[in-house]
Design an enzyme around this catalytic site. Sequence first.
Site, PDB file in Angstrom:
ATOM      1  N   ASP A  20       0.856  -1.189   0.000  1.00 51.69           N
ATOM      2  CA  ASP A  20       0.000   0.000   0.000  1.00 51.69           C
ATOM      3  C   ASP A  20       0.892   1.238   0.000  1.00 51.69           C
ATOM      4  O   ASP A  20       1.097   1.894   1.037  1.00 51.69           O
ATOM      5  CB  ASP A  20      -0.938  -0.023   1.217  1.00 51.69           C
ATOM      6  CG  ASP A  20      -1.974  -1.125   1.104  1.00 51.69           C
ATOM      7  OD1 ASP A  20      -2.365  -1.461  -0.030  1.00 51.69           O
ATOM      8  OD2 ASP A  20      -2.393  -1.670   2.142  1.00 51.69           O
TER       9      ASP A  20
ATOM     10  N   LYS B   6       0.920  -8.345  -1.910  1.00 49.30           N
ATOM     11  CA  LYS B   6      -0.411  -7.978  -2.399  1.00 49.30           C
ATOM     12  C   LYS B   6      -0.310  -6.612  -3.069  1.00 49.30           C
ATOM     13  O   LYS B   6       0.193  -5.656  -2.493  1.00 49.30           O
ATOM     14  CB  LYS B   6      -1.387  -7.921  -1.221  1.00 49.30           C
ATOM     15  CG  LYS B   6      -2.793  -7.510  -1.607  1.00 49.30           C
ATOM     16  CD  LYS B   6      -3.756  -7.736  -0.446  1.00 49.30           C
ATOM     17  CE  LYS B   6      -4.059  -6.494   0.350  1.00 49.30           C
ATOM     18  NZ  LYS B   6      -4.936  -5.529  -0.328  1.00 49.30           N
TER      19      LYS B   6
ATOM     20  N   ASP C 231      -5.068  -7.648  -5.781  1.00 47.49           N
ATOM     21  CA  ASP C 231      -6.302  -7.444  -5.010  1.00 47.49           C
ATOM     22  C   ASP C 231      -7.086  -6.251  -5.578  1.00 47.49           C
ATOM     23  O   ASP C 231      -6.991  -5.148  -5.061  1.00 47.49           O
ATOM     24  CB  ASP C 231      -5.904  -7.203  -3.551  1.00 47.49           C
ATOM     25  CG  ASP C 231      -7.099  -7.021  -2.634  1.00 47.49           C
ATOM     26  OD1 ASP C 231      -8.187  -7.511  -2.967  1.00 47.49           O
ATOM     27  OD2 ASP C 231      -6.929  -6.380  -1.577  1.00 47.49           O
TER      28      ASP C 231
ATOM     29  N   ASP D 292     -19.052  -5.300 -10.337  1.00 48.94           N
ATOM     30  CA  ASP D 292     -19.699  -4.658 -11.485  1.00 48.94           C
ATOM     31  C   ASP D 292     -20.704  -5.647 -12.067  1.00 48.94           C
ATOM     32  O   ASP D 292     -20.935  -6.717 -11.485  1.00 48.94           O
ATOM     33  CB  ASP D 292     -18.622  -4.274 -12.523  1.00 48.94           C
ATOM     34  CG  ASP D 292     -19.007  -3.026 -13.311  1.00 48.94           C
ATOM     35  OD1 ASP D 292     -20.173  -2.949 -13.754  1.00 48.94           O
ATOM     36  OD2 ASP D 292     -18.148  -2.136 -13.475  1.00 48.94           O
TER      37      ASP D 292
ATOM     38  N   THR E 188     -18.929  -7.400 -17.294  1.00 50.08           N
ATOM     39  CA  THR E 188     -17.746  -6.546 -17.100  1.00 50.08           C
ATOM     40  C   THR E 188     -16.743  -7.245 -16.179  1.00 50.08           C
ATOM     41  O   THR E 188     -15.534  -7.210 -16.420  1.00 50.08           O
ATOM     42  CB  THR E 188     -18.182  -5.190 -16.503  1.00 50.08           C
ATOM     43  OG1 THR E 188     -19.117  -4.601 -17.407  1.00 50.08           O
ATOM     44  CG2 THR E 188     -17.011  -4.253 -16.299  1.00 50.08           C
TER      45      THR E 188
ATOM     46  N   THR F 289     -13.145  -5.853   6.719  1.00 48.55           N
ATOM     47  CA  THR F 289     -12.868  -5.804   8.166  1.00 48.55           C
ATOM     48  C   THR F 289     -12.965  -4.372   8.715  1.00 48.55           C
ATOM     49  O   THR F 289     -12.942  -4.171   9.924  1.00 48.55           O
ATOM     50  CB  THR F 289     -11.469  -6.381   8.482  1.00 48.55           C
ATOM     51  OG1 THR F 289     -10.539  -5.873   7.533  1.00 48.55           O
ATOM     52  CG2 THR F 289     -11.468  -7.871   8.433  1.00 48.55           C
TER      53      THR F 289
ATOM     54  N   ARG G 299      -3.639  -7.409  13.922  1.00 50.19           N
ATOM     55  CA  ARG G 299      -2.932  -6.424  14.725  1.00 50.19           C
ATOM     56  C   ARG G 299      -2.149  -7.118  15.832  1.00 50.19           C
ATOM     57  O   ARG G 299      -2.724  -7.526  16.845  1.00 50.19           O
ATOM     58  CB  ARG G 299      -3.930  -5.417  15.331  1.00 50.19           C
ATOM     59  CG  ARG G 299      -4.529  -4.448  14.326  1.00 50.19           C
ATOM     60  CD  ARG G 299      -3.462  -3.518  13.741  1.00 50.19           C
ATOM     61  NE  ARG G 299      -3.996  -2.638  12.700  1.00 50.19           N
ATOM     62  CZ  ARG G 299      -3.918  -2.882  11.389  1.00 50.19           C
ATOM     63  NH1 ARG G 299      -3.337  -3.979  10.932  1.00 50.19           N
ATOM     64  NH2 ARG G 299      -4.392  -2.012  10.521  1.00 50.19           N
TER      65      ARG G 299
ATOM     66  N   ARG H  30       0.054  -2.205   7.728  1.00 54.32           N
ATOM     67  CA  ARG H  30       0.647  -1.104   8.485  1.00 54.32           C
ATOM     68  C   ARG H  30       1.571  -1.539   9.613  1.00 54.32           C
ATOM     69  O   ARG H  30       2.600  -0.892   9.839  1.00 54.32           O
ATOM     70  CB  ARG H  30      -0.455  -0.156   8.968  1.00 54.32           C
ATOM     71  CG  ARG H  30      -0.966   0.719   7.828  1.00 54.32           C
ATOM     72  CD  ARG H  30      -2.276   1.381   8.105  1.00 54.32           C
ATOM     73  NE  ARG H  30      -3.396   0.447   7.987  1.00 54.32           N
ATOM     74  CZ  ARG H  30      -4.669   0.806   8.046  1.00 54.32           C
ATOM     75  NH1 ARG H  30      -4.985   2.071   8.236  1.00 54.32           N
ATOM     76  NH2 ARG H  30      -5.625  -0.095   7.896  1.00 54.32           N
TER      77      ARG H  30
END
Length: 239
Positions: free
Chosen positions: A13, A35, A63, A68, A72, A119, A184, A216
């Site tokens: 990310d 990912k 991911d 849709d 599609t 989540t 976490r 994170r």
Amino acid sequence: MRTAKDYIVFPLDLPTVEQASRYVRRLSDHVGMFKVGLELFVRGGNRILQTIRNESDAKIFLDLKLHDIPETVRRAMMQIAGWKVDFTTVHCGESARMLEAAVEGGAGKVAVLGVTVLTSVSAEDIWTSGFESRYAENIIDLVVLRAKTAKAAGCKGVVCSGREVRTIKERFGADFTAMVPGIRPAWSLGENDDQKRVVTPAEAIENGADYLVVGRPLRDAEEPEIAAEMLAAEIEGAL
Ligand code: C5P
């Protein structure tokens, strides 16, 4: 035999291919899968997939969480299948036909996972989206309903929270893959982030998760490699 590392999925990310590549290099010996989400794929397309292949032996999870009309989704999935990635996602949403179209488009070249309930979604979110109140009271019922639809459509598994994975495995079998975000570790900060239905790595493993998506807590650690080793040790202990 799978090792602790094989359970770890690191989401890239990050806003640029250059930043993401740095994490690929740092974590390639510590995680089993990278990912690639919308942010990075929109920015870097195949370049980031190629970087992962060049720099590591890890699997790739593209991911894109499709949602849709069935045609599609089918056509988009045919394109995804051409990227030679290991996993991809489609929202379970409200239509079994969309999931069937996703599986058809994937043509067995990519494992399609159904996203059950994010989540980050809370009971209040379910309530205000217009669902029957029993689903807000028991989100797990909605997760099971969606997983059932995903399984019937031929999906390889689902994305669900660590709180639901035990039920998913009991209901749909050990072979039905459970990809679990919202992890976490006790040592990670993040009390104020957007994840709601969180569990620790050990809880996720004990409940039967096949893959733990940990973003994170690794990305924002001072030393991601050391954080990944701590994570692997916790997974090892729970296996
Ligand atoms: O560990 P962290 O919260 O940072 O992980 C965030 C990642 O998990 C994002 O890439 C997000 O897309 C993914 N995620 C997911 N499914 C969910 C919740 C988060 O794939 N239900």
